[in-house]
Write a protein that holds these residues in place. Structure first.
Motif, mmCIF file in Angstrom:
data_model
loop_
_atom_site.group_PDB
_atom_site.id
_atom_site.type_symbol
_atom_site.label_atom_id
_atom_site.label_comp_id
_atom_site.label_asym_id
_atom_site.label_seq_id
_atom_site.Cartn_x
_atom_site.Cartn_y
_atom_site.Cartn_z
ATOM 1 N N ARG A 200 0.647 -1.156 0.026
ATOM 2 C CA ARG A 200 -0.154 -0.008 -0.004
ATOM 3 C C ARG A 200 0.901 1.309 0.086
ATOM 4 N NH1 ARG A 200 -1.572 3.904 3.542
ATOM 5 N NH2 ARG A 200 -0.258 2.821 5.121
ATOM 6 N N ARG A 201 2.003 1.212 0.968
ATOM 7 C CA ARG A 201 2.935 2.414 0.850
ATOM 8 C C ARG A 201 3.608 2.486 -0.423
ATOM 9 N NH1 ARG A 201 6.669 1.406 5.083
ATOM 10 N NH2 ARG A 201 5.610 -0.302 5.977
ATOM 11 N N LEU A 202 4.009 1.272 -1.010
ATOM 12 C CA LEU A 202 4.971 1.535 -2.451
ATOM 13 C C LEU A 202 3.980 2.074 -3.357
ATOM 14 C CD1 LEU A 202 6.401 -2.075 -2.614
ATOM 15 C CD2 LEU A 202 7.737 0.019 -2.400
ATOM 16 N N ARG A 203 2.586 1.778 -3.291
ATOM 17 C CA ARG A 203 1.666 2.249 -4.299
ATOM 18 C C ARG A 203 1.350 3.858 -4.072
ATOM 19 N NH1 ARG A 203 -2.699 0.561 -3.916
ATOM 20 N NH2 ARG A 203 -2.594 -1.349 -2.208
ATOM 21 N N GLU A 204 1.325 4.152 -2.922
ATOM 22 C CA GLU A 204 1.099 5.610 -2.327
ATOM 23 C C GLU A 204 1.990 6.305 -2.972
ATOM 24 O OE1 GLU A 204 -0.424 5.941 1.623
ATOM 25 O OE2 GLU A 204 -2.582 5.379 1.133
ATOM 26 N N THR A 205 3.301 5.961 -2.584
ATOM 27 C CA THR A 205 4.435 6.821 -3.201
ATOM 28 C C THR A 205 4.768 6.769 -4.516
ATOM 29 O OG1 THR A 205 5.789 4.966 -2.302
ATOM 30 C CG2 THR A 205 5.422 6.699 -0.883
ATOM 31 N N GLY A 206 3.818 6.271 -5.353
ATOM 32 C CA GLY A 206 4.003 6.311 -6.902
ATOM 33 C C GLY A 206 4.621 4.993 -7.371
ATOM 34 N N GLY A 207 4.997 4.264 -6.498
ATOM 35 C CA GLY A 207 5.443 2.941 -6.952
ATOM 36 C C GLY A 207 4.531 1.903 -7.646
ATOM 37 N N THR A 208 4.944 0.999 -8.200
ATOM 38 C CA THR A 208 4.015 -0.191 -8.782
ATOM 39 C C THR A 208 4.206 -1.631 -8.206
ATOM 40 O OG1 THR A 208 4.236 1.239 -10.833
ATOM 41 C CG2 THR A 208 3.498 -1.399 -10.976
ATOM 42 N N VAL A 209 3.338 -2.265 -7.828
ATOM 43 C CA VAL A 209 3.429 -3.636 -7.531
ATOM 44 C C VAL A 209 2.708 -4.358 -8.788
ATOM 45 C CG1 VAL A 209 2.397 -5.326 -5.790
ATOM 46 C CG2 VAL A 209 2.853 -2.926 -5.210
ATOM 47 N N TRP A 210 3.523 -5.426 -9.051
ATOM 48 C CA TRP A 210 3.355 -6.051 -10.349
ATOM 49 C C TRP A 210 2.920 -7.593 -10.200
ATOM 50 C CZ3 TRP A 210 2.649 -3.653 -14.955
ATOM 51 C CH2 TRP A 210 2.598 -4.530 -16.373
ATOM 52 N N PHE A 211 1.674 -8.140 -10.583
ATOM 53 C CA PHE A 211 1.397 -9.503 -10.505
ATOM 54 C C PHE A 211 1.847 -10.266 -11.736
ATOM 55 C CE2 PHE A 211 -1.558 -12.945 -11.736
ATOM 56 C CZ PHE A 211 -1.249 -13.893 -10.678
ATOM 57 N N THR A 212 2.328 -11.351 -11.767
ATOM 58 C CA THR A 212 2.624 -12.269 -12.861
ATOM 59 C C THR A 212 2.429 -13.468 -12.572
ATOM 60 O OG1 THR A 212 4.137 -12.962 -14.621
ATOM 61 C CG2 THR A 212 4.980 -12.419 -12.498
ATOM 62 N N PRO A 213 1.632 -14.361 -13.247
ATOM 63 C CA PRO A 213 1.222 -15.849 -13.154
ATOM 64 C C PRO A 213 2.233 -16.619 -13.522
ATOM 65 C CG PRO A 213 0.019 -15.158 -15.047
ATOM 66 C CD PRO A 213 0.627 -13.967 -14.451
ATOM 67 N N ALA A 214 3.324 -15.977 -13.981
ATOM 68 C CA ALA A 214 4.778 -16.743 -14.257
ATOM 69 C C ALA A 214 5.364 -17.226 -13.218
ATOM 70 C CB ALA A 214 5.700 -16.049 -15.129
ATOM 71 N N LEU A 215 5.090 -16.592 -12.075
ATOM 72 C CA LEU A 215 5.778 -16.860 -10.738
ATOM 73 C C LEU A 215 4.610 -17.517 -9.877
ATOM 74 C CD1 LEU A 215 7.547 -13.471 -9.829
ATOM 75 C CD2 LEU A 215 8.732 -15.564 -10.872
ATOM 76 N N ALA A 216 5.093 -18.859 -9.587
ATOM 77 C CA ALA A 216 4.094 -19.534 -8.721
ATOM 78 C C ALA A 216 4.925 -20.437 -7.881
ATOM 79 C CB ALA A 216 3.235 -20.679 -9.534
ATOM 80 N N VAL A 217 4.693 -19.861 -6.436
ATOM 81 C CA VAL A 217 5.436 -20.679 -5.494
ATOM 82 C C VAL A 217 4.651 -21.711 -4.605
ATOM 83 C CG1 VAL A 217 6.750 -20.093 -3.128
ATOM 84 C CG2 VAL A 217 6.542 -18.532 -5.047
ATOM 85 N N THR A 218 5.327 -22.850 -4.535
ATOM 86 C CA THR A 218 4.765 -23.829 -3.799
ATOM 87 C C THR A 218 4.567 -23.523 -2.345
ATOM 88 O OG1 THR A 218 5.541 -25.641 -5.425
ATOM 89 C CG2 THR A 218 4.672 -26.429 -3.213
ATOM 90 N N TYR A 219 3.342 -23.807 -1.931
ATOM 91 C CA TYR A 219 3.159 -23.556 -0.408
ATOM 92 C C TYR A 219 2.615 -24.536 0.290
ATOM 93 C CZ TYR A 219 1.105 -21.454 3.897
ATOM 94 O OH TYR A 219 0.637 -21.026 5.235
#
Length: 351
Positions: A200-219
């Motif tokens: 939230r703070r990254l986005r509020e300060t003009g940053g970008t949070v990027w989702f990509t389905p190419a990264l899948a982490v086994t949990y």
């Protein structure tokens, strides 16, 4: 966005620091670290394990891992909390890319390589992908199924998948260290949900949070109903706290479980009052309150038929228990967190 700084090493690839907070997790941490060391990334790397006060042999295990591989360093996390461990690791990191790793997760072999490519291509401050929950026992498989369906943990892309692009938050995260430093690292007063709050703070300060389905982490999900309930209660508790602190930044899906919990509780109380009405000879119209829990139970049964019937009787039977456990534990926690009770009971809900 700034270009990624280049490392002062013979490699042309940027250096990567993996940061992993660990506390009492001897059964999972070795596999998590081995998945890091097996990465096909050719740039310089280090693995920073922020070790909290553990009593199950985790300390000895990570010390052995560090002795076997010079890339692994163990850092003391006296506080023991996840955000404190993350911050300790970030401050000690040598390289400009920080990969946040969970001891319950196993990274695919190309994770760092793909993540760095996406960082460079998009100019994002943080990239992440899917929390690919996978269980081994029927109970764990039921939990994993609930995690990855909209009826379980909601419809977030990092749970159920989606198209690549900007997002509110992602699972774990691969960050530019300068971006983390710009927003002041993780908030150590938030024991769970700290990823969402930092994004939230990254986005509020003009940053970008990027989702990509190419990264899948086994949990690896929790293995017992008690552990699952504690996890969900703690997660709901802190989500309620975050909803109270940042009311305009929370989607409606976060309020569905608490509304359900309150509705079922009120319905049961009204239904019981209806039984009393009948006992004293009055018209038992309050028995209609039982309709609310009945509707919820029908929803659970329907969800089981839709999502779990093809997984076998063992998984489907446990899904009938897992789904209400997630909803009720998370919903009760949310209500208590929203009512500002976090500081009073957080010590009983894990890290």
């Amino acid at each position: 966005m700034p270009e990624l700084p280049q490392p002062t090493t013979p490699s042309s690839l940027v250096g990567v620091s993996y940061v992993m907070p660990v506390l009492n997790d001897a059964s999972h941490v070795r596999a998590a670290v081995e998945s890091i060391l097996a990465q096909d990334y050719d740039g310089p790397v280090e693995v920073l394990i922020a070790l909290g006060p553990s009593i199950d042999g985790t300390g000895e295990l990570v010390a052995d891992l560090a002795a076997r591989d010079a890339r692994v360093r163990v850092l003391e996390n006296e506080v023991g909390s996840t955000p404190a461990g993350l911050n300790i690791g970030i401050r000690a990191a040598r390289y400009p890319v920080v990969v946040r790793v969970d001891s319950h997760s196993m990274l695919p072999v190309d994770y760092a390589r793909v993540a760095v490519e996406v960082l460079e291509r998009t100019g994002a401050d943080n990239v992440g992908g899917i929390m690919d929950a996978r269980g081994e026992t029927p109970f764990e498989q039921a939990v994993a199924l609930a995690y990855t369906t909209k009826v379980g943990l909601g419809g977030s892309a990092f749970h159920v998948g989606g198209h690549e692009g900007p997002a509110d938050t992602v699972y774990l995260g691969v960050f530019r260290r300068t971006s983390l430093e710009r927003v002041g690292l993780f908030d150590e007063t938030i024991k769970r949900g700290q990823d969402w709050e930092l994004n939230r703070r990254l986005r509020e300060t003009g940053g970008t949070v990027w989702f990509t389905p190419a990264l899948a982490v086994t949990y690896r999900p929790r293995s017992t109903i008690e552990r699952l309930a504690r996890q969900m209660f703690s997660t709901g508790l802190w989500r309620g706290e975050l909803a109270r602190r940042f009311p305009s930044a929370n989607g409606i899906r976060y309020f569905i479980p608490p509304v359900m919990v309150v509705g079922v509780a009120v319905g049961l109380l009204l239904g019981i009052a209806g039984i009393v009405q009948a006992a004293v000879g009055a018209t038992p119209w309050l028995l209609l309150g039982f309709l609310v829990p009945v509707v919820y139970l029908l929803f659970v049964v329907a969800a089981t038929l839709v999502y779990a019937r093809h997984r076998g009787a063992a998984v489907a039977g446990r899904f009938l228990v897992v789904l209400p456990c997630i909803h009720v534990s998370w919903g009760v926690g949310f209500v208590l967190g929203f009512l500002s009770l976090t500081s009073n009971i957080a010590k009983h809900t894990g890290r």
